[in-house]
Motif scaffolding. Structure first.
Motif, PDB file in Angstrom:
ATOM      1  N   ILE A  26       0.838  -1.201   0.000  1.00  0.00           N
ATOM      2  CA  ILE A  26       0.000   0.000   0.000  1.00  0.00           C
ATOM      3  C   ILE A  26       0.873   1.252   0.000  1.00  0.00           C
ATOM      4  N   TRP A  27       1.967   1.221   0.759  1.00  0.00           N
ATOM      5  CA  TRP A  27       2.879   2.371   0.772  1.00  0.00           C
ATOM      6  C   TRP A  27       3.464   2.617  -0.618  1.00  0.00           C
ATOM      7  N   ALA A  28       3.901   1.558  -1.287  1.00  0.00           N
ATOM      8  CA  ALA A  28       4.486   1.712  -2.622  1.00  0.00           C
ATOM      9  C   ALA A  28       3.447   2.260  -3.602  1.00  0.00           C
ATOM     10  N   TYR A  29       2.212   1.788  -3.509  1.00  0.00           N
ATOM     11  CA  TYR A  29       1.135   2.278  -4.375  1.00  0.00           C
ATOM     12  C   TYR A  29       0.897   3.770  -4.153  1.00  0.00           C
ATOM     13  N   ARG A  30       0.742   4.167  -2.897  1.00  0.00           N
ATOM     14  CA  ARG A  30       0.493   5.584  -2.593  1.00  0.00           C
ATOM     15  C   ARG A  30       1.691   6.458  -2.935  1.00  0.00           C
ATOM     16  N   ASP A  31       2.896   5.933  -2.723  1.00  0.00           N
ATOM     17  CA  ASP A  31       4.100   6.694  -3.022  1.00  0.00           C
ATOM     18  C   ASP A  31       4.223   6.938  -4.519  1.00  0.00           C
ATOM     19  N   SER A  32       3.902   5.935  -5.323  1.00  0.00           N
ATOM     20  CA  SER A  32       4.002   6.131  -6.771  1.00  0.00           C
ATOM     21  C   SER A  32       2.956   7.130  -7.257  1.00  0.00           C
ATOM     22  N   SER A  38       1.075   7.467 -13.110  1.00  0.00           N
ATOM     23  CA  SER A  38      -0.312   7.174 -13.461  1.00  0.00           C
ATOM     24  C   SER A  38      -0.878   6.096 -12.539  1.00  0.00           C
ATOM     25  N   ARG A  39      -2.195   5.992 -12.516  1.00  0.00           N
ATOM     26  CA  ARG A  39      -2.841   4.958 -11.704  1.00  0.00           C
ATOM     27  C   ARG A  39      -2.482   3.563 -12.193  1.00  0.00           C
ATOM     28  N   GLU A  40      -2.332   3.396 -13.493  1.00  0.00           N
ATOM     29  CA  GLU A  40      -1.968   2.089 -14.039  1.00  0.00           C
ATOM     30  C   GLU A  40      -0.582   1.672 -13.570  1.00  0.00           C
ATOM     31  N   TYR A  41       0.348   2.603 -13.581  1.00  0.00           N
ATOM     32  CA  TYR A  41       1.703   2.341 -13.096  1.00  0.00           C
ATOM     33  C   TYR A  41       1.661   1.973 -11.616  1.00  0.00           C
ATOM     34  N   ALA A  42       0.885   2.720 -10.836  1.00  0.00           N
ATOM     35  CA  ALA A  42       0.777   2.455  -9.404  1.00  0.00           C
ATOM     36  C   ALA A  42       0.149   1.086  -9.148  1.00  0.00           C
ATOM     37  N   LEU A  43      -0.802   0.697  -9.982  1.00  0.00           N
ATOM     38  CA  LEU A  43      -1.425  -0.617  -9.839  1.00  0.00           C
ATOM     39  C   LEU A  43      -0.435  -1.732 -10.144  1.00  0.00           C
ATOM     40  N   VAL A  44       0.405  -1.536 -11.154  1.00  0.00           N
ATOM     41  CA  VAL A  44       1.446  -2.523 -11.455  1.00  0.00           C
ATOM     42  C   VAL A  44       2.418  -2.629 -10.282  1.00  0.00           C
ATOM     43  N   VAL A  45       2.760  -1.511  -9.689  1.00  0.00           N
ATOM     44  CA  VAL A  45       3.633  -1.512  -8.504  1.00  0.00           C
ATOM     45  C   VAL A  45       2.964  -2.269  -7.361  1.00  0.00           C
ATOM     46  N   LEU A  46       1.685  -2.018  -7.140  1.00  0.00           N
ATOM     47  CA  LEU A  46       0.947  -2.697  -6.076  1.00  0.00           C
ATOM     48  C   LEU A  46       0.932  -4.207  -6.291  1.00  0.00           C
TER      49      LEU A  46
END
Length: 66
Positions: A26-32, A38-46
């Motif tokens: 969750i931290w990595a998602y919010r940090d990105s 983008s949200r897609e990038y953050a979702l891939v990170v998550l």
């Protein structure tokens, strides 16, 4: 009796590792998102940090500073 106590400690340890994985993902998602990705990038990170906890977090911390 002793086997039950050690099993309980083992279960708490596994639960702690699982919760740590959830929190770091969750931290990595919010940090990105905070860094303007983008949200897609953050979702891939998550997803990457959820399924590959240690490796995913290391890779994210490396690519984060780009």
């Amino acid at each position: 009796m002793m086997a039950g106590g050690s099993m309980l400690v083992f279960l708490f340890f596994i639960l702690g590792i699982f919760l740590l994985n959830i929190f770091t993902s969750i931290w990595a998602y919010r940090d990105s998102l905070r860094l303007g990705r983008s949200r897609e990038y953050a979702l891939v990170v998550l997803i990457g940090t959820l399924f590959f906890p240690i490796l995913g977090l290391i890779v994210y911390l490396i690519i984060r500073s780009d």
